[in-house]
Scaffold this motif. Structure first.
Motif, PDB file in Angstrom:
ATOM      1  N   LEU A 175      10.515  -5.332  32.549  1.00 24.91           N
ATOM      2  CA  LEU A 175       9.111  -5.548  32.191  1.00 24.91           C
ATOM      3  C   LEU A 175       8.137  -5.305  33.341  1.00 24.91           C
ATOM      4  O   LEU A 175       7.118  -4.642  33.159  1.00 24.91           O
ATOM      5  N   VAL A 176       8.425  -5.826  34.514  1.00 27.54           N
ATOM      6  CA  VAL A 176       7.524  -5.611  35.654  1.00 27.54           C
ATOM      7  C   VAL A 176       7.512  -4.135  36.062  1.00 27.54           C
ATOM      8  O   VAL A 176       6.439  -3.546  36.223  1.00 27.54           O
ATOM      9  N   PRO A 177       8.680  -3.488  36.208  1.00 24.08           N
ATOM     10  CA  PRO A 177       8.656  -2.074  36.584  1.00 24.08           C
ATOM     11  C   PRO A 177       7.933  -1.172  35.575  1.00 24.08           C
ATOM     12  O   PRO A 177       7.331  -0.171  35.959  1.00 24.08           O
ATOM     13  N   LEU A 178       7.969  -1.529  34.290  1.00 29.18           N
ATOM     14  CA  LEU A 178       7.329  -0.695  33.281  1.00 29.18           C
ATOM     15  C   LEU A 178       5.920  -1.167  32.939  1.00 29.18           C
ATOM     16  O   LEU A 178       5.249  -0.556  32.116  1.00 29.18           O
ATOM     17  N   GLY A 179       5.468  -2.223  33.579  1.00 34.03           N
ATOM     18  CA  GLY A 179       4.119  -2.735  33.349  1.00 34.03           C
ATOM     19  C   GLY A 179       3.094  -2.021  34.213  1.00 34.03           C
ATOM     20  O   GLY A 179       3.432  -1.139  35.025  1.00 34.03           O
ATOM     21  N   PRO A 180       1.828  -2.393  34.058  1.00 31.19           N
ATOM     22  CA  PRO A 180       0.755  -1.783  34.861  1.00 31.19           C
ATOM     23  C   PRO A 180       1.040  -1.914  36.360  1.00 31.19           C
ATOM     24  O   PRO A 180       1.356  -2.993  36.851  1.00 31.19           O
ATOM     25  N   GLY A 181       0.972  -0.812  37.064  1.00 25.11           N
ATOM     26  CA  GLY A 181       1.223  -0.822  38.508  1.00 25.11           C
ATOM     27  C   GLY A 181       2.684  -0.923  38.882  1.00 25.11           C
ATOM     28  O   GLY A 181       3.016  -1.018  40.064  1.00 25.11           O
TER      29      GLY A 181
END
Length: 139
Positions: A6-12
């Motif tokens: 989720l974090v790697p594919l999220g904004p930024g």
């Protein structure tokens, strides 16, 4: 899930993600290779308990698929028989673990109210779609 997807594919995010980190059937970690998402990729995520508060920030749009526990168990008895080996094992797993967990989730996080849309799926040949108001006041 958060740090590997989720974090790697999220904004930024770095766009470097993994498709699996845990095998729920074997109940053990999985070491999947890292992949890199296209800059224009869209993540469609299917999972249980994903409308909990600590994950809400990751969803631009959410759909809760709703079915009664009697329907859930009947479907599991067909679908999961080969996975768990017997009807008794399936029933035991659902009645002692999955259904109580889902009851807690429904009571605590109220996914029916939090989702942007709800699909009533007791009858797959005749599902009903309900649009919900989001927390931002949109519809």
């Amino acid at each position: 899930m958060r740090s590997c997807l989720l974090v790697p594919l999220g904004p930024g995010g770095s766009r470097r993600y993994r498709t699996a980190v845990f095998d729920f059937r074997a109940e053990s970690p999985v070491d999947s290779p890292e992949r890199i998402a296209d800059p224009n990729a869209v993540l469609l995520f299917d999972g249980v308990f994903v409308l909990r508060e600590e994950l809400r920030e990751f969803w631009d749009f959410s759909i809760f698929v709703d079915a009664g526990f009697d329907v859930t168990l009947a479907r599991a008895l067909e679908r999961d028989l080969s996975l768990f080996g017997s009807e008794r094992a399936v029933r035991e797993r659902y009645e002692s673990r999955y259904i109580p967990g889902e009851r807690l989730y429904l009571e605590r996080w109220r996914p029916r109210e939090r989702a942007d849309a709800v699909v009533r799926n007791d009858e797959p040949a005749n599902p009903a779609l309900e649009w919900r108001c989001t927390s931002q006041g949109e519809q």
